[in-house]
Design a protein around this motif. Structure first.
Motif, PDB file in Angstrom:
ATOM      1  N   ALA A 416      19.660 -33.400  28.044  1.00 16.97           N
ATOM      2  CA  ALA A 416      20.944 -34.256  27.741  1.00 16.97           C
ATOM      3  C   ALA A 416      21.310 -34.323  26.300  1.00 16.97           C
ATOM      4  O   ALA A 416      22.544 -33.741  26.086  1.00 16.97           O
ATOM      5  CB  ALA A 416      20.661 -35.601  28.164  1.00 16.97           C
ATOM      6  N   CYS A 417      20.420 -34.366  25.334  1.00 13.94           N
ATOM      7  CA  CYS A 417      20.533 -34.404  24.027  1.00 13.94           C
ATOM      8  C   CYS A 417      21.016 -33.034  23.364  1.00 13.94           C
ATOM      9  O   CYS A 417      21.930 -32.866  22.508  1.00 13.94           O
ATOM     10  CB  CYS A 417      19.413 -34.953  23.176  1.00 13.94           C
ATOM     11  N   ASP A 418      20.036 -32.214  23.991  1.00 16.75           N
ATOM     12  CA  ASP A 418      20.607 -30.723  23.662  1.00 16.75           C
ATOM     13  C   ASP A 418      21.943 -30.060  23.826  1.00 16.75           C
ATOM     14  O   ASP A 418      22.529 -29.582  23.107  1.00 16.75           O
ATOM     15  CB  ASP A 418      19.217 -29.790  24.284  1.00 16.75           C
ATOM     16  N   ARG A 419      22.390 -30.607  25.238  1.00 17.13           N
ATOM     17  CA  ARG A 419      23.693 -30.049  25.733  1.00 17.13           C
ATOM     18  C   ARG A 419      24.730 -30.938  24.749  1.00 17.13           C
ATOM     19  O   ARG A 419      26.019 -30.208  24.729  1.00 17.13           O
ATOM     20  CB  ARG A 419      23.826 -30.283  27.153  1.00 17.13           C
ATOM     21  N   PRO A 430      30.708 -31.524  13.491  1.00 19.90           N
ATOM     22  CA  PRO A 430      29.276 -31.439  12.769  1.00 19.90           C
ATOM     23  C   PRO A 430      28.473 -32.655  12.767  1.00 19.90           C
ATOM     24  O   PRO A 430      27.059 -32.363  13.091  1.00 19.90           O
ATOM     25  CB  PRO A 430      29.696 -31.119  11.279  1.00 19.90           C
ATOM     26  N   ASP A 431      29.025 -33.774  12.392  1.00 25.24           N
ATOM     27  CA  ASP A 431      28.170 -34.909  12.647  1.00 25.24           C
ATOM     28  C   ASP A 431      27.346 -35.275  13.783  1.00 25.24           C
ATOM     29  O   ASP A 431      26.205 -35.482  13.860  1.00 25.24           O
ATOM     30  CB  ASP A 431      28.983 -36.277  11.779  1.00 25.24           C
ATOM     31  N   ARG A 432      28.207 -35.448  14.807  1.00 20.57           N
ATOM     32  CA  ARG A 432      27.661 -35.745  16.223  1.00 20.57           C
ATOM     33  C   ARG A 432      26.709 -34.567  16.575  1.00 20.57           C
ATOM     34  O   ARG A 432      25.649 -34.871  17.259  1.00 20.57           O
ATOM     35  CB  ARG A 432      28.795 -35.693  17.140  1.00 20.57           C
ATOM     36  N   GLU A 433      27.157 -33.393  16.211  1.00 24.15           N
ATOM     37  CA  GLU A 433      26.282 -32.450  16.719  1.00 24.15           C
ATOM     38  C   GLU A 433      24.766 -32.291  15.929  1.00 24.15           C
ATOM     39  O   GLU A 433      23.746 -32.339  16.610  1.00 24.15           O
ATOM     40  CB  GLU A 433      26.677 -30.754  16.309  1.00 24.15           C
ATOM     41  N   ALA A 434      24.676 -32.667  14.599  1.00 27.60           N
ATOM     42  CA  ALA A 434      23.686 -33.060  13.822  1.00 27.60           C
ATOM     43  C   ALA A 434      22.815 -34.251  14.650  1.00 27.60           C
ATOM     44  O   ALA A 434      21.484 -34.055  14.681  1.00 27.60           O
ATOM     45  CB  ALA A 434      24.090 -33.269  12.416  1.00 27.60           C
ATOM     46  N   LEU A 435      23.469 -35.222  14.919  1.00 29.97           N
ATOM     47  CA  LEU A 435      22.888 -36.570  15.549  1.00 29.97           C
ATOM     48  C   LEU A 435      22.224 -35.933  16.795  1.00 29.97           C
ATOM     49  O   LEU A 435      21.037 -36.467  16.817  1.00 29.97           O
ATOM     50  CB  LEU A 435      23.896 -37.436  15.811  1.00 29.97           C
ATOM     51  N   TRP A 436      22.883 -35.320  17.592  1.00 25.08           N
ATOM     52  CA  TRP A 436      22.358 -34.984  18.902  1.00 25.08           C
ATOM     53  C   TRP A 436      21.134 -34.004  18.769  1.00 25.08           C
ATOM     54  O   TRP A 436      20.007 -34.035  19.519  1.00 25.08           O
ATOM     55  CB  TRP A 436      23.222 -34.595  19.945  1.00 25.08           C
ATOM     56  N   ARG A 437      21.234 -32.840  17.872  1.00 21.31           N
ATOM     57  CA  ARG A 437      20.006 -32.106  17.437  1.00 21.31           C
ATOM     58  C   ARG A 437      18.811 -32.720  16.930  1.00 21.31           C
ATOM     59  O   ARG A 437      17.807 -32.419  17.562  1.00 21.31           O
ATOM     60  CB  ARG A 437      20.688 -30.831  16.581  1.00 21.31           C
ATOM     61  N   ASP A 438      18.960 -33.793  16.172  1.00 20.86           N
ATOM     62  CA  ASP A 438      17.879 -34.451  15.828  1.00 20.86           C
ATOM     63  C   ASP A 438      17.260 -35.296  16.834  1.00 20.86           C
ATOM     64  O   ASP A 438      16.126 -35.210  17.066  1.00 20.86           O
ATOM     65  CB  ASP A 438      18.175 -35.426  14.633  1.00 20.86           C
ATOM     66  N   ARG A 439      18.229 -35.722  17.656  1.00 25.49           N
ATOM     67  CA  ARG A 439      17.322 -36.527  18.862  1.00 25.49           C
ATOM     68  C   ARG A 439      16.718 -35.580  19.685  1.00 25.49           C
ATOM     69  O   ARG A 439      15.673 -35.896  20.290  1.00 25.49           O
ATOM     70  CB  ARG A 439      18.509 -37.311  19.564  1.00 25.49           C
ATOM     71  N   ALA A 440      17.287 -34.583  20.105  1.00 24.97           N
ATOM     72  CA  ALA A 440      16.546 -33.646  20.911  1.00 24.97           C
ATOM     73  C   ALA A 440      15.381 -33.015  20.354  1.00 24.97           C
ATOM     74  O   ALA A 440      14.223 -32.946  20.962  1.00 24.97           O
ATOM     75  CB  ALA A 440      17.496 -32.465  21.023  1.00 24.97           C
ATOM     76  N   SER A 441      15.237 -32.901  19.224  1.00 20.26           N
ATOM     77  CA  SER A 441      13.990 -32.512  18.284  1.00 20.26           C
ATOM     78  C   SER A 441      13.080 -33.524  18.570  1.00 20.26           C
ATOM     79  O   SER A 441      11.772 -33.364  18.678  1.00 20.26           O
ATOM     80  CB  SER A 441      14.204 -32.163  16.906  1.00 20.26           C
ATOM     81  N   GLN A 442      13.343 -34.805  18.326  1.00 21.40           N
ATOM     82  CA  GLN A 442      12.583 -35.920  18.620  1.00 21.40           C
ATOM     83  C   GLN A 442      12.101 -36.112  19.814  1.00 21.40           C
ATOM     84  O   GLN A 442      10.792 -36.436  20.182  1.00 21.40           O
ATOM     85  CB  GLN A 442      13.081 -37.253  18.005  1.00 21.40           C
TER      86      GLN A 442
END
Length: 601
Positions: A416-419, A430-442
């Protein structure tokens, strides 16, 4: 099922409003009105030894054989009955579906046409709809060309050009010309019955043939894929877009197991897999309808918890009760109405909302593409996925007495976070993309840390089914499909090896081998066997995968379909029918294993 012992040799008909199951003798033995989760006015399938009530049957005098087939690329069924004196009739069954007056005509009705083919056939008609889940026979009144079946919430009217007296008295009589039957809402049938039903038959066949023509089928196993695709579409309640897990309730997962569940509802998980499979074939109409259903579910949740399932109308409370008048499939009750899983906590559902919805931001074929307001709503679902990724739930197998942090649910939260990151990038955020990328990584880091079960020497290991224990389940094979791992990743290969060793039973696959709320599993779960076939192919064991796929196809009913479960000793089918999960498996594996169309071009 024409004898005393019900079985799953059943042939679905339907029109995305109502559906019915015809047995191998041409009898309508299961059909709910006014929709799939309604009162089963035809309930013979779950009526134990009572063969007479809750059925619509045509009996040919001196009958010696029955054979059946669908008209090609349609759900229109033809049953051929032959008698010892050479007499033959054919029964054509369908639920009308075609465009009329600018909208889709899909009445709450069953159409049947009986055609004499040879000799002088003599026929008896038994038509005994019931109400209140088999508690009462419907009361009747009649006129010169119709019979009314009263009581309950859905009174019916049979319009026919057959002799009404013979129908009511269930007398055997000669069939000397085509006879037409339309059982639907209690209102007069307008127009010439014979001409109208023949036109309905023709227009319904045309609709389905055109729908099938738009499918991007694999080269191999086209007939098998087309039949599964048609049936999956029949499992959608088009009025709302909901997709039910199966058309039936309470067919047990194993003999006498009490694992009898009502599957006539929309599971977010099952529907995700259904639209994913149909997307592979290009059936975007099902996706579009389902996305509208999801938008309503998300709106009603108001940013809160999403349930694992809802009614086809989006109703949240599905209180589970029993239908005591029905003794169950082969007398193996109970017959359940409703499903208590609606109040379970299952965190994988957030990913299963995000993944199909994400396609709507990219797919320019859709009539309604998703926009920024949809992204705002979808982020609320993502917030729940993020918040719950490491919290206990009942898991995708819906354990009723225990909760753990299930790996599959966590991987779905990661997806879900990745998509959402992909969608944010596409929308130029870009700000929302960075947020969800970081959450996917976590989330990924947490899964790697807590779901990995190391070998004793610390050199190898595999993923476990939950963060708290090291048992295995077949859902771990979905890590490739969800793009959490690649097929050549050593961690996947070691996990696959462990899962296969623990859960494979010859040509079948268990969900899990550990004891659950009802004891040890007694049957294989068909979708898990297809996940095994998928994993075999991706691991390079292609010939083994094709051989196992061929074996699974041989277990299908004569209608070309599968139920939920299979006895891994006898191969007998168990569980609700037809099961969307299992049909998805046929489509996905055929698409993966088929030769390319380029080989014949």
């Amino acid at each position: 099922m024409s004898g005393s012992r019900p079985d799953l040799e059943l042939w679905p008909i339907g029109n995305c409003q109502v559906s019915g199951l015809i047995d191998d003798g041409g009898a309508l033995v299961w059909g709910c009105l006014p929709r799939v989760d309604g009162d089963p006015v035809f309930c013979r399938l779950l009526n134990g030894d009572n063969q007479a009530d809750g059925v619509w049957r045509f009996e040919l005098a001196g009958q010696v054989s029955a054979s059946q087939h669908y008209i090609r690329n349609t759900p229109i069924l033809v049953t051929r009955l032959e008698a010892e004196d050479g007499s033959v009739v054919e029964i054509t069954d369908f639920c009308p579906r075609f465009e009329r007056s600018g909208r889709m005509y899909r009445p709450e009705a069953y159409a049947r046409i009986v055609r004499p083919v040879a000799g002088v056939p003599r026929l008896k008609i038994t038509l005994r709809p019931m109400r209140d889940y088999g508690a009462h026979l419907a009361e009747t009144t009649h006129g010169s060309n119709h019979v009314r079946y009263l009581g309950g919430d859905c009174p019916l009217r049979l319009s026919t050009d057959a002799p009404v007296g013979y129908v009511l008295e269930e007398r055997t009589y000669r069939i000397e010309s085509d006879q037409h039957f339309f059982l639907g809402p209690d209102e007069p049938f307008t127009g010439n019955l014979r001409a109208e039903l023949r036109n309905m038959e023709e227009q319904t066949a045309k609709y389905w043939r055109l729908w099938v023509r738009g499918l991007a089928t694999p080269l191999d196993w086209q007939d098998e894929v087309i039949r599964c695709a048609i049936t999956l579409k029949l499992c959608q309640h088009e009025e709302t877009g909901a997709i039910v897990a199966a058309m039936t309730t309470s067919i047990p997962e194993a003999p006498g197991s009490d694992r009898n569940w009502d599957y006539r509802y929309c599971w977010i998980r099952d529907s995700y897999y259904t639209v994913q499979a149909l997307n592979r074939l290009g059936a975007l109409d099902v996706l579009e309808k389902y996305l509208a259903y999801l938008r309503n579910i998300v709106d009603n949740a108001k940013g809160g918890q999403i349930q694992p399932l809802y009614s086809v109308m989006g109703v949240a409370e599905l209180e589970e009760s029993f239908a005591p008048a029905l003794t169950g499939y082969r007398g193996m009750g109970p017959v359940r109405v409703g499903n208590a899983a609606y109040f379970q906590i299952q965190h994988d559902c957030y990913g299963q909302i995000v993944l199909p919805t994400a396609q709507a931001f990219f797919d320019r074929r859709l009539l309604r593409m998703a926009d920024e307001s949809d992204f705002a709503s979808l982020e609320q679902v993502g917030e729940m996925a993020w918040a719950m990724h490491d919290q206990p739930d009942a898991g995708l197998w819906e354990f009723r007495t225990r909760q753990e942090v299930h790996t599959y649910s966590a991987v779905m939260s990661w997806a879900a976070c990745d998509r959402l990151a992909n969608v944010a990038g596409h929308l130029g955020k870009p700000d929302r993309e960075a947020l969800w990328r970081d959450r996917a990584s976590q989330v990924r880091a947490r899964i790697e840390r807590d779901a990995w079960v190391a070998d004793g020497d610390g050199e190898g290991g595999h993923y476990g089914a939950s963060f708290e224990s090291d048992y295995l389940d077949a859902s771990l094979l979905q890590m490739i499909e969800l793009r959490f791992l690649s097929a050549d990743d050593p961690r996947f290969l070691s996990t696959f090896e462990a899962v296969e060793k623990e859960l494979r039973r010859g040509e079948h696959m268990l969900r899990y081998a550990a004891e659950d709320d009802f004891g040890l599993p007694e049957t294989a779960f068909n979708i898990c066997t297809f996940w095994l076939i998928d994993a075999l192919a991706r691991a390079g064991r292609t010939e083994e995968a094709r051989a196992l796929f061929t074996t699974m196809l041989a277990h299908r009913t004569r209608s070309g379909l599968l139920s939920e479960d299979m006895d891994f000793e006898s191969g007998e089918l168990w569980g609700n029918f037809p099961q969307t999960y299992s049909l998805v498996g046929v489509i996905n594996c055929a698409s993966l294993l088929s030769k390319s169309w380029n080989t014949v071009r």
